[in-house]
Scaffold this active site. Structure first.
Site, PDB file in Angstrom:
ATOM      1  CE  LYS A 200      -3.537   2.346   2.762  1.00  0.00           C
ATOM      2  NZ  LYS A 200      -4.736   1.759   3.426  1.00  0.00           N
ATOM      3  CD  GLU A 206       9.446  -5.716   7.051  1.00  0.00           C
ATOM      4  OE1 GLU A 206       8.632  -4.501   6.689  1.00  0.00           O
ATOM      5  OE2 GLU A 206       8.708  -6.040   8.790  1.00  0.00           O
ATOM      6  N   GLY A 260      -4.980  -2.069   5.092  1.00  0.00           N
ATOM      7  CA  GLY A 260      -3.819  -3.364   4.501  1.00  0.00           C
ATOM      8  C   GLY A 260      -4.626  -4.393   4.249  1.00  0.00           C
ATOM      9  NE  ARG A 261      -6.121  -4.658  11.482  1.00  0.00           N
ATOM     10  CZ  ARG A 261      -6.152  -2.548  11.211  1.00  0.00           C
ATOM     11  NH1 ARG A 261      -4.769  -2.202   9.949  1.00  0.00           N
ATOM     12  NH2 ARG A 261      -6.376  -1.943  11.405  1.00  0.00           N
ATOM     13  CD  GLU A 346      -2.080  -4.377  11.625  1.00  0.00           C
ATOM     14  OE1 GLU A 346      -2.909  -4.506  10.271  1.00  0.00           O
ATOM     15  OE2 GLU A 346      -0.694  -4.408  11.320  1.00  0.00           O
ATOM     16  CG  HIS A 377      -3.874 -35.972  16.579  1.00  0.00           C
ATOM     17  ND1 HIS A 377      -4.520 -37.083  17.635  1.00  0.00           N
ATOM     18  CD2 HIS A 377      -5.558 -35.094  15.565  1.00  0.00           C
ATOM     19  CE1 HIS A 377      -4.822 -37.447  16.512  1.00  0.00           C
ATOM     20  NE2 HIS A 377      -5.861 -36.876  16.556  1.00  0.00           N
ATOM     21  CE  LYS A 497       5.859  -1.144  10.514  1.00  0.00           C
ATOM     22  NZ  LYS A 497       4.989  -0.322   9.825  1.00  0.00           N
TER      23      LYS A 497
HETATM   24  O1  F6P Z   1       2.900  -3.250   9.257  1.00  0.00           O
HETATM   25  C1  F6P Z   1       1.646  -3.169   9.712  1.00  0.00           C
HETATM   26  C2  F6P Z   1       1.085  -2.729   8.389  1.00  0.00           C
HETATM   27  O2  F6P Z   1       1.238  -1.341   8.390  1.00  0.00           O
HETATM   28  C3  F6P Z   1       0.359  -3.516   8.264  1.00  0.00           C
HETATM   29  O3  F6P Z   1      -0.853  -2.927   8.350  1.00  0.00           O
HETATM   30  C4  F6P Z   1       0.204  -4.187   6.217  1.00  0.00           C
HETATM   31  O4  F6P Z   1      -1.553  -4.908   6.316  1.00  0.00           O
HETATM   32  C5  F6P Z   1       1.381  -3.772   6.422  1.00  0.00           C
HETATM   33  O5  F6P Z   1       2.624  -3.084   7.146  1.00  0.00           O
HETATM   34  C6  F6P Z   1       1.756  -4.052   4.943  1.00  0.00           C
HETATM   35  O6  F6P Z   1       1.765  -2.927   4.433  1.00  0.00           O
HETATM   36  P1  F6P Z   1       2.312  -1.911   3.184  1.00  0.00           P
HETATM   37  O7  F6P Z   1       1.227  -2.766   1.950  1.00  0.00           O
HETATM   38  O8  F6P Z   1       1.803  -0.664   3.420  1.00  0.00           O
HETATM   39  O9  F6P Z   1       3.231  -2.713   2.339  1.00  0.00           O
END
Ligand code: F6P
Length: 532
Positions: A200, A206, A260-261, A346, A377, A497
């Site tokens: 987003k 990452e 995002g979620r 979240e 199990h 972060k």
């Molecule tokens: O770390 C939380 C977050 O902001 C989530 O809410 C989101 O889904 C994820 O990081 C990834 O964010 P982006 O889509 O901006 O890379």
């Protein structure tokens, strides 16, 4: 007496009842406590509730202005107050196409335009007419993203795997651990691999690190210009996408009114559309839209998401259950608990109300789970006989997509048996009647009286899947409203972060002075000694 006080007083009544007795005393209990939607049935009768509990919970929902809040979300009001944003994942699946306005602009034309762009592109990849830099068709699609830009597409890919194009293989890279991207690239041929960079913000550490490693790998094999044919982006940040070197024509946008979620339904679902095709994707949107309309228009007493939410809230806030298990009896849904962890934890892992004051009650529970029967199990022992109250949702399709001998009958027998066992337990007298040795009776006794919901639906289809996920989204929404928290921000992920950004240069340069606490300093020093 306020509704909160009424509910608190009512917990004393409920804590003195046993589910087994409630069932013995009322043959109509299932009839009273189940709700239908399309081919879904939610049986919530095995919860520690009476008719009075439900009346009080509906009163709580009304007292919380739930109906107005639902309307505000669907109408595009800026209900994400801390970020001043609308919350419109429902617009992404608004198959009735009625206009929805944000800042006086109808968002539907743009949503439809991106869907069409996804349609054209996914058709090309699926048919083999989208060619890589050396003229070969795509065989491997790698989605690079994290959190909502990974969990939704990945979980949905697995859930709808039965419908996946057989000529394509999908990979999902999320972890900044170099193993994730390295092991994925080892399985791919640069000439036939397509990367979808899903973010987003297009700034997430990452994702950007993995995207750069993937680009280096591709360019090393095929030269710099190959990026144009092998990289596409899904983002709200056009500038950052351009800067990365992806052709804006190969960018699929979404908007800040999509969290995002909650973004699976947007272009973040591009890998899924390539996997199951445009028609399958639309069918998923239709399933979600039907759940949206049910949620928006049905009285609370027959409203599946509202009931699921109220039961969860009752268990968490009033019966003090701190955790909550989601137990899908469907291998295709094995990643659902992981997905719901982000959706629920979240969204509702908050301790400050919208008015800035601290809550003095429990909010979102700790969610975990695994596919049945595997969980039986491992951790079910604790659910049956441990000291914690762990409400559970059992989820199962009545037909399997892989009817093999009596496997599915066995699976269904297990899901039904588990909720019965949790509810009824097993008494010392029953054990004695079975001839169990007296010294073993304490160990073999099951207290029972442990709450669960069971959600059944006919078969895993894109449409059913869409309805299922929308059900849980709305459940989380309702709980957030009643807890008076903002379910749509996530400031809790920021501090770690920021600190990681500060620590990174310290780890890579042993001359940098360390000014943390003694534990953090020593850990950094230890790592520096070994690595540098
Ligand atoms: O770390 C939380 C977050 O902001 C989530 O809410 C989101 O889904 C994820 O990081 C990834 O964010 P982006 O889509 O901006 O890379």
């Amino acid at each position: 007496m306020t509704i909160y006080d009424k509910l608190l007083t009512h917990t004393d009544v409920i804590n003195n009842l046993h589910l087994r007795t409630l069932f013995e005393e009322d043959e109509q209990r299932f009839n009273k406590f189940h709700v239908l939607f399309n081919d879904f049935v939610l049986d919530y009768s095995k919860n520690k509730i009476t008719e009075e509990t439900m009346e009080l919970l509906f009163e709580l929902a009304n007292f919380s202005n739930l109906k107005d809040e639902i309307d505000a979300m669907f109408e595009g009001k800026k209900i994400n107050t801390t970020e001043n944003r609308a919350v419109l994942h429902t617009a992404l699946r608004n198959r009735s196409n009625t206009p929805i306005y944000v800042d006086e602009k109808d968002v539907m034309p743009e949503i439809n335009q991106v869907l069409e762009q996804m349609h054209l592109f996914s058709d090309k990849v699926r048919s083999g007419s989208w060619l890589g830099a050396t003229g070969k068709a795509i065989t491997n699609v790698v989605n690079i993203g994290i959190g909502g830009s990974d969990l939704g597409p990945q979980m949905a890919h697995d859930a709808l795997y039965h419908y996946k194009a057989k000529n394509l293989t999908f990979h999902f890279v999320s972890n900044v651990d170099g193993t994730d991207i390295t092991e994925t690239l080892n399985k791919c041929d640069p000439e036939t691999t397509l990367f979808i960079i899903s973010s987003k913000t297009f700034t997430t550490q990452e994702t950007m690190a993995n995207a750069q490693t993937a680009r280096n790998w591709l360019c090393t094999h095929l030269g710099d210009t190959a990026t144009q044919k092998h990289f596409v982006a899904v983002s709200t940040n056009t500038e950052a996408v351009k800067e990365f070197g992806i052709n804006p024509e190969n960018m699929f946008v979404f908007w800040d009114f999509v969290g995002g979620r909650y973004s699976l339904w947007s272009a973040i679902g591009l890998s899924l559309m390539i996997a199951i095709g445009y028609e399958g994707f639309i069918s998923m949107l239709e399933g979600a839209h039907e759940m949206d309309m049910h949620f928006k228009n049905t009285p609370f007493e027959q409203n599946m998401p509202v009931i699921l939410a109220l039961i969860g809230l009752w268990n968490t806030t009033y019966l003090k259950a701190e955790s909550y298990a989601v137990l899908p009896y469907d291998q295709y849904l094995a990643k659902l608990p992981l997905y719901l962890q982000q959706l629920d934890m979240e969204s509702n892992g908050k301790s400050v109300k919208k008015n800035g004051k601290n809550v003095d009650y429990s909010t979102g529970p700790i969610l975990f789970g695994a596919a049945g029967t595997n969980g039986q199990h491992s951790f079910y022992q604790l659910i049956h006989q441990g000291t914690h109250l762990i409400p559970a949702d059992f989820i199962a399709p009545i037909h399997s997509l892989n009817e093999t001998g009596t496997h599915h009958d066995m699976l269904l027998a297990n899901v039904v048996a588990q909720s019965e066992a949790l509810m009824k337990g097993k008494t010392p007298d029953e054990l004695r009647a079975e001839g169990v040795a007296e010294e073993l009776i304490p160990f073999k006794t099951f207290e029972g009286n442990r709450p669960s919901n069971t959600l059944l639906f006919n078969k895993m289809t894109p449409k059913a899947f869409g309805s299922l996920i929308a059900l849980y989204e709305h459940k989380v929404f309702v709980q957030g409203i009643i807890w008076r928290i903002n379910s749509f921000d996530q400031f809790g992920v920021e501090l770690g972060k920021q600190l990681a950004k500060a620590i990174l240069p310290e780890l890579m340069d042993k001359t940098k002075e360390l000014t943390h606490d003694s534990s953090t300093n020593s850990l950094i020093e230890k790592i520096r000694t070994i690595r540098l």
